[in-house]
Design a protein around this motif. Structure first.
Motif, mmCIF file in Angstrom:
data_model
loop_
_atom_site.group_PDB
_atom_site.id
_atom_site.type_symbol
_atom_site.label_atom_id
_atom_site.label_comp_id
_atom_site.label_asym_id
_atom_site.label_seq_id
_atom_site.Cartn_x
_atom_site.Cartn_y
_atom_site.Cartn_z
ATOM 1 N N SER A 1 -5.863 -4.171 -2.005
ATOM 2 C CA SER A 1 -4.430 -4.422 -2.118
ATOM 3 C C SER A 1 -4.244 -5.820 -2.698
ATOM 4 O O SER A 1 -5.219 -6.509 -2.992
ATOM 5 C CB SER A 1 -3.762 -4.346 -0.756
ATOM 6 O OG SER A 1 -3.996 -5.538 -0.043
ATOM 7 N N ASN B 1 0.638 4.059 2.702
ATOM 8 C CA ASN B 1 -0.656 4.468 3.252
ATOM 9 C C ASN B 1 -0.840 3.988 4.685
ATOM 10 O O ASN B 1 -1.776 4.381 5.356
ATOM 11 C CB ASN B 1 -1.783 3.869 2.419
ATOM 12 C CG ASN B 1 -1.967 4.620 1.123
ATOM 13 O OD1 ASN B 1 -1.768 5.831 1.076
ATOM 14 N ND2 ASN B 1 -2.328 3.907 0.078
ATOM 15 N N HIS C 1 -8.488 3.093 0.950
ATOM 16 C CA HIS C 1 -7.498 3.229 -0.125
ATOM 17 C C HIS C 1 -7.703 2.286 -1.298
ATOM 18 O O HIS C 1 -6.901 2.278 -2.221
ATOM 19 C CB HIS C 1 -6.086 2.971 0.432
ATOM 20 C CG HIS C 1 -5.774 3.753 1.660
ATOM 21 N ND1 HIS C 1 -5.644 5.124 1.650
ATOM 22 C CD2 HIS C 1 -5.581 3.367 2.944
ATOM 23 C CE1 HIS C 1 -5.372 5.533 2.889
ATOM 24 N NE2 HIS C 1 -5.342 4.495 3.682
ATOM 25 N N ARG D 1 0.847 -1.199 0.000
ATOM 26 C CA ARG D 1 0.000 0.000 0.000
ATOM 27 C C ARG D 1 0.875 1.239 0.000
ATOM 28 O O ARG D 1 1.141 1.832 1.036
ATOM 29 C CB ARG D 1 -0.899 0.003 1.235
ATOM 30 C CG ARG D 1 -1.908 -1.115 1.238
ATOM 31 C CD ARG D 1 -2.934 -0.894 2.295
ATOM 32 N NE ARG D 1 -4.006 -1.862 2.191
ATOM 33 C CZ ARG D 1 -5.053 -1.727 1.379
ATOM 34 N NH1 ARG D 1 -5.156 -0.652 0.615
ATOM 35 N NH2 ARG D 1 -5.988 -2.650 1.334
ATOM 36 N N ARG D 2 1.319 1.610 -1.149
ATOM 37 C CA ARG D 2 2.285 2.685 -1.252
ATOM 38 C C ARG D 2 1.916 3.476 -2.495
ATOM 39 O O ARG D 2 1.590 2.910 -3.525
ATOM 40 C CB ARG D 2 3.655 2.015 -1.403
ATOM 41 C CG ARG D 2 4.846 2.894 -1.476
ATOM 42 C CD ARG D 2 6.068 2.003 -1.572
ATOM 43 N NE ARG D 2 6.547 1.565 -0.265
ATOM 44 C CZ ARG D 2 7.194 2.353 0.594
ATOM 45 N NH1 ARG D 2 7.444 3.613 0.298
ATOM 46 N NH2 ARG D 2 7.615 1.877 1.743
ATOM 47 N N ASP D 3 1.884 4.784 -2.389
ATOM 48 C CA ASP D 3 1.754 5.526 -3.649
ATOM 49 C C ASP D 3 2.924 6.497 -3.781
ATOM 50 O O ASP D 3 3.608 6.813 -2.809
ATOM 51 C CB ASP D 3 0.378 6.198 -3.781
ATOM 52 C CG ASP D 3 0.121 7.267 -2.748
ATOM 53 O OD1 ASP D 3 1.061 8.022 -2.446
ATOM 54 O OD2 ASP D 3 -1.013 7.344 -2.241
ATOM 55 N N SER D 4 3.127 6.933 -5.020
ATOM 56 C CA SER D 4 4.336 7.703 -5.317
ATOM 57 C C SER D 4 4.351 9.030 -4.559
ATOM 58 O O SER D 4 5.405 9.557 -4.231
ATOM 59 C CB SER D 4 4.418 7.948 -6.816
ATOM 60 O OG SER D 4 3.156 8.419 -7.258
#
Ligand SMILES: [Zn+2]
Length: 681
Positions: free
Chosen positions: A629, A581, A626, A573-576
């Motif tokens: 995943s 998150n 979010h 769970r990662r955004d640029s």
């Protein structure tokens, strides 16, 4: 009477000698003597054990309990003679300079010694000791009062123009003006008396407002529609060594002398406290037979007992089998309430479009706890500062909903009804579990500004109405799978709100629910299901009080699973833009959820099975915030199907085992380097 007093004096001396009080008294005298300073008043605290003294002499025991102010005079004269005979304090001149405070260690446990804060009429004329108990709802800052003062005759030729003839000492319930005033006259020559200010003795004073614990019932769900009610508080005086001995929001037992303080035209009944003891309510040491039976029936699986608990919970409000995920989350949050500092908390935010049912369900649930508070929208959620009502003009801190809900639940209703500043405050409280008040010195007659930080030990419950939020708001155009439009709320607030719950439409407004609502409307008292009789509200109440007091410990397997999931999720769970998150608070929530599930299962060790439920609940919550995943769980991850019979419970167990397996795969795929128990692979 004179003879009686003389006899009592002798017994006082015997008592002081036997109880060790004399030794303490001599020690206190020594301190005064060594200081070489001359005081108007020498103050002594004498601890009294009523049973011991009554055994020694019933008359004296009776006198102390029922006429403590007069009894203190007997002690005063004994102490004066002792000081003079043994030359304990060189500076002491007259008996009037001695002030004695008798503090009973306890009172006879008889109804006539109990004073209820909610009872009427209130006997404040007896001036004797009573026991009382209540919750601190407001608390003033510590100010000074006059413990004692020396007055002199203004007529120079009068013998009382010097010496220590006119000593005024504070008595229980007396106001400042009773001790120090300018209209006293000399009893010898009738000239006015004047205070010798150099001899004034100051002490600490704190005014506290208490309420009877029963008042909290008014703040439970019952009074949902009564937004206009007034809470009658009771004023309590804490002086000297007792100042700062109470904490706002706590429940105390006190011993003190009721009295009446006249403040202009207003008279206030109050208690002058002589001892303070924290009340720790114990939970029941048992659970109902029906719960025991249910537990034995489901002992072959770690998931069935809590599933059934949730399934039949609140059948008075919603039909069994509906809102299972929410009901499980409610039960988990209820057992994660306690008054300890740095406890595990579990806050709930429900996303819904049928607010009426959700509100009823949450209202019903808070009533199961002694400290379940429904925040009335007309008042403040968080503590506030106001001017003291007793004429001193100093600052008083009001507990407000959140501190009254100490060790319980504070249900704040519709989150979208709060303004931005309140939401920001809520966010900071949820993050730090403290709230800080600023008390400007200028405004409240103090020399310096003050800052007070109070700890907030409560779980917060709230909901947001999806329908109203979509009306007010322009929805975002792009959504990830599973994600909800929650742009109405600040994302940081969503993050700190432990668990986000959404019941998928299949469970909502089903036929059983409509049927239930209609039946209830026609006959509110009716018992609609058999389980409501078998598992009554008070049974759940007892059950929760029992479960919440269980002390549980993590097993290393459960810890590994949680850690593995957390680290893998942080990667996935990662955004640029924002990085991951998942914040560190997610780990705390997972631990709290697993412990809660263990308590609810009446076990003491957190197992992988508990951790799995925690992970599924949190993953669902994260999906709403979010989007999905790589773990990719079902929409109703914890209750994917109805629990109608033994077979469906069996099916659910198989499904959860699959979830566990799936989770292990997820961890080994996305959390390299993490060692998890892979026995099932
Ligand atoms: Zn005089």
């Amino acid at each position: 009477m004179q003879e009686e007093i003389q006899k009592m004096k002798e017994i006082v001396l015997i008592y002081l000698d036997r109880s060790g009080g004399l030794q303490k008294f001599v020690h206190d005298c020594k301190k005064y003597n060594e200081s070489k300073q001359s005081y108007a008043v020498y103050r002594f605290v004498i601890s009294i054990n009523p049973s011991d003294i009554a055994e020694l002499d019933a008359t004296l025991g009776n006198y102390i309990l029922h006429n403590p102010i007069k009894a203190a005079e007997v002690f005063q004269s004994v102490c004066f003679v002792a000081i003079k005979t043994l030359s304990l304090i060189e500076q002491l001149q007259t008996e009037a300079q001695i002030s004695i405070l008798l503090k009973p260690t306890h009172l006879p446990s008889l109804p006539s010694y109990v004073h209820s804060l909610s009872a009427f009429p209130f006997n404040y004329t007896s001036h004797r000791f009573y026991m009382s108990e209540g919750i601190v709802i407001a608390m003033g800052i510590v100010t000074k009062y006059t413990q004692g003062a020396r007055f002199l005759c203004t007529e120079e030729t009068c013998p009382f123009s010097e010496g220590f003839r006119y000593i005024r000492v504070h008595l229980p319930g007396a106001t400042e003006s009773a001790t120090v005033r300018n209209d006293f006259v000399c009893s010898l020559c009738s000239s006015p008396l004047q205070e010798d200010m150099t001899f004034r003795v100051l002490g600490d004073k704190q005014i506290v407002e208490m309420i009877d614990a029963k008042v909290l019932n008014a703040l439970k769900g019952y009074s949902n529609n009564k937004s206009h009610f007034r809470i009658q508080t009771f004023t309590v005086f804490l002086r000297d060594e007792l100042a700062n001995r109470m904490t706002i929001g706590n429940h105390y037992k006190i011993i003190g002398i009721p009295t009446c303080v006249q403040n202009g035209p207003q008279a206030t009944a109050c208690i002058e406290v002589s001892s303070v003891q924290l009340c720790k309510p114990n939970g029941p040491s048992f659970i109902g037979e029906n719960f025991k039976y249910l537990l034995s029936l489901t002992s072959n699986s770690c998931w069935r007992f809590t599933a059934l608990l949730a399934n039949i919970f609140a059948s008075q409000v919603v039909p069994p089998g509906t809102y299972n995920t929410l009901k499980l989350a409610i039960l988990l949050s209820l057992v994660q309430t306690c008054e300890k500092e740095s406890a595990d908390y579990l806050d709930l935010l429900v996303v819904t479009s049928d607010t009426l049912v959700i509100d009823r369900l949450l209202n019903y649930s808070i009533c199961l706890l002694p400290r379940g508070i429904r925040h009335p929208s007309s008042s403040d959620i968080f503590p506030s500062v106001s001017k003291d009502k007793h004429g001193t003009g100093s600052a008083t801190i009001q507990a407000c909903s959140v501190l009254l809900a100490k060790g319980g639940i504070c249900y704040i209703g519709d989150l979208s009804s709060y303004k931005k500043d309140k939401l920001e405050l809520l966010q900071s409280v949820l993050e730090s579990r403290t709230t800080t008040l600023f008390i400007p010195g200028k405004k409240y007659g103090a020399e310096a500004d003050q800052q007070v930080t109070l700890s907030v030990q409560t779980n917060f419950w709230s909901y947001i109405d999806m329908d109203s939020s979509s009306k007010k708001h322009i929805p975002k155009d792009s959504f990830l799978i599973g994600q909800m439009d929650l742009s109405l709320l600040p994302p940081n607030l969503l993050d700190v709100f432990g668990l986000l719950i959404y019941e998928f439409p299949s469970c909502r407004l089903s036929f059983p629910l409509v049927h239930h609502v209609l039946k209830r409307a026609i006959n509110p008292e009716a018992t609609l299901y058999r389980v409501s009789q078998q598992f009554r509200t008070q049974d759940y109440e007892e059950f929760i009080l029992f479960a919440k007091n269980l002390h549980v410990e993590m097993s290393s397997e459960a810890e590994n699973l949680i850690q593995g999931y957390y680290l893998a999720s942080r990667r996935v769970r990662r955004d640029s833009m924002h990085g991951s998150n998942l914040s560190a608070s997610a780990l705390k929530i997972l631990i709290s959820l697993s412990k809660a599930h263990t308590k609810l299962s009446l076990r003491k060790k957190v197992l992988e099975e508990d951790a799995l439920i925690a992970i599924l609940l949190l993953e669902s919550s994260l999906t709403l915030k979010h989007g999905k995943s790589a773990l990719c769980i079902e929409p109703n991850a914890v209750f994917p199907f109805d629990l109608s019979d033994e077979n469906s419970l069996q099916q659910r167990d198989i499904y959860l085992q699959k979830c566990h397996h799936h989770l292990l795969q997820f961890i080994s795929a996305y959390g390299p380097g993490i060692h998890v128990n892979t026995k099932e692979e």
